[in-house]
Design a protein around this motif. Structure first.
Motif, mmCIF file in Angstrom:
data_model
loop_
_atom_site.group_PDB
_atom_site.id
_atom_site.type_symbol
_atom_site.label_atom_id
_atom_site.label_comp_id
_atom_site.label_asym_id
_atom_site.label_seq_id
_atom_site.Cartn_x
_atom_site.Cartn_y
_atom_site.Cartn_z
ATOM 1 N N THR A 175 9.762 67.347 -27.674
ATOM 2 C CA THR A 175 10.698 66.330 -26.716
ATOM 3 C C THR A 175 11.900 65.968 -27.383
ATOM 4 N N ASN A 176 12.039 65.491 -28.557
ATOM 5 C CA ASN A 176 13.100 64.848 -29.039
ATOM 6 C C ASN A 176 14.250 66.082 -28.895
ATOM 7 N N GLU A 177 14.029 67.340 -29.176
ATOM 8 C CA GLU A 177 15.014 68.252 -29.035
ATOM 9 C C GLU A 177 15.211 69.118 -27.690
ATOM 10 N N ASN A 178 14.477 68.503 -26.871
ATOM 11 C CA ASN A 178 14.489 69.207 -25.399
ATOM 12 C C ASN A 178 15.919 68.649 -24.358
ATOM 13 N N PRO A 179 16.847 69.405 -24.392
ATOM 14 C CA PRO A 179 18.090 68.788 -23.836
ATOM 15 C C PRO A 179 17.684 68.428 -22.229
ATOM 16 N N ALA A 180 16.760 69.271 -21.737
ATOM 17 C CA ALA A 180 16.413 68.691 -20.426
ATOM 18 C C ALA A 180 15.785 67.425 -19.962
ATOM 19 N N ASP A 181 15.663 66.805 -20.972
ATOM 20 C CA ASP A 181 15.238 65.378 -21.041
ATOM 21 C C ASP A 181 16.294 64.472 -20.207
ATOM 22 N N TYR A 182 17.569 64.909 -20.485
ATOM 23 C CA TYR A 182 18.582 64.294 -19.753
ATOM 24 C C TYR A 182 18.424 64.256 -18.280
ATOM 25 N N VAL A 183 18.105 65.342 -17.971
ATOM 26 C CA VAL A 183 17.728 65.621 -16.407
ATOM 27 C C VAL A 183 16.852 64.843 -15.897
ATOM 28 N N SER A 184 15.714 64.619 -16.494
ATOM 29 C CA SER A 184 14.463 63.919 -15.905
ATOM 30 C C SER A 184 14.607 62.377 -16.222
ATOM 31 N N ARG A 185 15.444 61.890 -17.051
ATOM 32 C CA ARG A 185 15.605 60.490 -17.304
ATOM 33 C C ARG A 185 16.820 59.920 -17.089
ATOM 34 N N GLY A 186 18.043 60.822 -16.881
ATOM 35 C CA GLY A 186 19.364 60.353 -16.822
ATOM 36 C C GLY A 186 20.210 59.885 -17.889
ATOM 37 N N LEU A 187 21.675 59.931 -17.791
ATOM 38 C CA LEU A 187 22.106 59.627 -18.775
ATOM 39 C C LEU A 187 23.590 58.972 -18.227
ATOM 40 N N PRO A 188 24.001 57.822 -18.710
ATOM 41 C CA PRO A 188 25.449 57.451 -18.371
ATOM 42 C C PRO A 188 26.567 58.368 -18.592
ATOM 43 N N VAL A 189 27.529 58.395 -17.851
ATOM 44 C CA VAL A 189 28.701 59.372 -18.092
ATOM 45 C C VAL A 189 29.131 59.367 -19.264
ATOM 46 N N ASN A 190 29.438 58.211 -19.766
ATOM 47 C CA ASN A 190 30.218 58.066 -21.318
ATOM 48 C C ASN A 190 29.431 58.762 -22.259
ATOM 49 N N SER A 191 27.868 58.520 -22.188
ATOM 50 C CA SER A 191 27.226 59.165 -23.094
ATOM 51 C C SER A 191 27.108 60.553 -22.998
ATOM 52 N N LEU A 192 26.856 61.098 -21.701
ATOM 53 C CA LEU A 192 27.090 62.431 -21.529
ATOM 54 C C LEU A 192 28.108 63.380 -22.066
ATOM 55 N N ALA A 193 29.296 62.724 -21.930
ATOM 56 C CA ALA A 193 30.472 63.288 -22.337
ATOM 57 C C ALA A 193 30.223 63.686 -23.644
ATOM 58 N N VAL A 194 29.807 63.043 -24.746
ATOM 59 C CA VAL A 194 29.449 63.155 -26.014
ATOM 60 C C VAL A 194 28.250 63.759 -26.520
ATOM 61 N N ALA A 195 27.364 64.116 -25.810
ATOM 62 C CA ALA A 195 26.061 64.635 -25.866
ATOM 63 C C ALA A 195 25.835 66.103 -26.717
ATOM 64 N N ASN A 196 26.324 66.314 -27.606
ATOM 65 C CA ASN A 196 26.469 67.923 -28.070
ATOM 66 C C ASN A 196 25.313 68.588 -27.648
ATOM 67 N N ASN A 197 24.071 68.081 -27.755
ATOM 68 C CA ASN A 197 22.936 68.779 -27.644
ATOM 69 C C ASN A 197 22.673 69.324 -26.142
ATOM 70 N N TRP A 198 23.464 68.530 -25.216
ATOM 71 C CA TRP A 198 23.466 68.893 -23.700
ATOM 72 C C TRP A 198 24.360 70.088 -23.688
ATOM 73 N N TRP A 199 25.656 69.980 -24.265
ATOM 74 C CA TRP A 199 26.589 71.049 -23.969
ATOM 75 C C TRP A 199 26.467 72.235 -24.936
ATOM 76 N N GLU A 200 25.897 71.995 -25.977
ATOM 77 C CA GLU A 200 25.785 73.090 -26.838
ATOM 78 C C GLU A 200 24.176 73.690 -27.079
ATOM 79 N N GLY A 201 23.359 72.934 -26.604
ATOM 80 C CA GLY A 201 21.919 73.222 -26.518
ATOM 81 C C GLY A 201 21.389 72.748 -28.102
ATOM 82 N N PRO A 202 19.832 72.683 -28.156
ATOM 83 C CA PRO A 202 19.475 72.071 -29.535
ATOM 84 C C PRO A 202 20.156 72.743 -30.731
ATOM 85 N N SER A 203 20.227 72.223 -31.805
ATOM 86 C CA SER A 203 20.681 72.877 -32.955
ATOM 87 C C SER A 203 20.118 74.363 -33.552
#
Length: 367
Positions: A175-203
């Motif tokens: 779960t802690n490496e699943n970027p889809a967690d942001y879809v199901s629980r939501g994320l503020p725009v400011n946090s989303l802009a710098v969420a590397n694991n969302w834009w680039e996928g899990p490491s």
């Protein structure tokens, strides 16, 4: 919008203070959308001539609020150079009717499959070059088994998944490496802009496949409860053929009480077939109650609408002489007979209102 609908407020009334604050917060965040930058270049053009492989990776997740999926394109070049690019994401709010988390996870998996299929068609990538990731052990357990051994809701969706993908293409992700967690629980725009694991996928996607997560799939009680069993079949036979049996509706004046008693009986019969450590304990869950309710509704419909139910179960239309024909009857995914009219085009009506259940005139259900 869903919360406002559930609150019962009319179109010309003020929303409640809590909902007003949520709206204001949402509008305030819209001002920061210019911080979101999405690169539309999916492949490194300078290295394209020495690309070794290209694959799609889709992650899915669900919560009681929403479910969704996000897809990435992974390109592997010579000299072990790997790029992972965000392609698309899709989310939906959870249904208004009560649905268990494992079932919501399964809805997320089917949504992720549809999103992936569209992307593969657009990018002209074969579906066999796809890996789908979920943090739901129940969902992966269902996918890795025969759809026929599960109840209708699960069986229909697993069958859809099996028609397009191979079970081996579905893998577990913590779960802690699943970027889809942001879809199901939501994320503020400011946090989303710098969420590397969302834009680039899990490491781990930038590592070799040997470094990807591995986990033994352990199914929980919710997963096992979706299995078909002979206990329900025997109970169904008793209820249909023996009118004076102890669970006959004639013996109860309260619908809710009858539903719960039946659910307890079904659990007892199922537990008798299980090992002691696998038995379901504790209070009744939503799935058990819904299953009990639906089974009684279906038994009533089969008894009082014999011809109509028989035709619909064979994918045939009801006869023109049927008194139900004007209501356009159909069977839903749980094989409950419902009316399919223009109400279905209303976006904000609850499911049971858009598709009313058929009850015979003599049957009166009391809460």
């Amino acid at each position: 919008m869903q919360d406002i609908w559930l609150s019962g407020v009319d179109w010309d009334e003020n929303v409640r203070e809590a909902e007003k604050l949520n709206f204001e917060k949402w509008f305030e965040e819209l001002k920061h959308l210019d911080k979101i930058k999405i690169s539309r270049c999916l492949k490194n053009e300078n290295n394209e001539t020495r690309m070794k492989s290209m694959s799609i990776h889709t992650f899915v997740d669900a919560s009681s609020i929403a479910y969704g999926a996000v897809t990435y394109l992974r390109c592997e070049y010579e000299k072990e150079d790997v790029t992972v690019r965000f392609v698309a994401a899709k989310g939906r709010v959870a249904p208004i009717e009560s649905t268990s988390i494992p079932r919501l996870e399964l809805l997320a998996e089917t949504l992720g499959l549809k999103l992936t299929s569209r992307i593969c068609k657009t990018l002209e990538i074969e579906i066999k070059q796809v890996t789908l990731w979920s943090d739901s052990m129940n969902g992966i357990y269902w996918i890795r088994n025969n759809s026929r051994q599960f109840k209708t809701f699960v069986a229909n969706r697993i069958g859809e998944i099996h028609r397009v993908t191979n079970p081996s293409q579905w893998r577990y992700v913590p779960t802690n490496e699943n970027p889809a967690d942001y879809v199901s629980r939501g994320l503020p725009v400011n946090s989303l802009a710098v969420a590397n694991n969302w834009w680039e996928g899990p490491s781990f996607l930038k590592e070799s496949e040997n470094e990807w997560p591995k986990s033994k799939i352990v199914v929980g009680n919710d997963g096992k409860f979706e299995m078909r069993n002979t206990a329900q079949t025997h109970l169904r036979t008793f209820l249909v053929s023996q009118e004076e049996w102890i669970l006959s509706p004639k013996r109860y004046s309260n619908w809710t009480k009858l539903v719960r008693i039946r659910a307890w009986v079904i659990r007892f019969l199922e537990n008798c077939k299980m090992k002691k450590e696998d038995r379901v304990r504790g209070q009744l869950n939503v799935v058990e109650i819904e299953e009990s309710k639906n089974e009684m509704i279906k038994e009533t419909q089969r008894r009082y609408f014999v011809e109509e139910y028989d035709k619909l179960s064979k994918n045939q239309k009801v006869g023109i002489s049927s008194k139900l024909i004007k209501l356009n009857p159909r069977l839903d995914t749980e094989w409950v007979m419902r009316s399919d009219t223009r109400l279905k085009y209303s976006e904000f009506l609850p499911y049971d209102t858009k598709y009313p259940v058929y009850y015979p005139e003599r049957v009166q259900l009391q809460s």
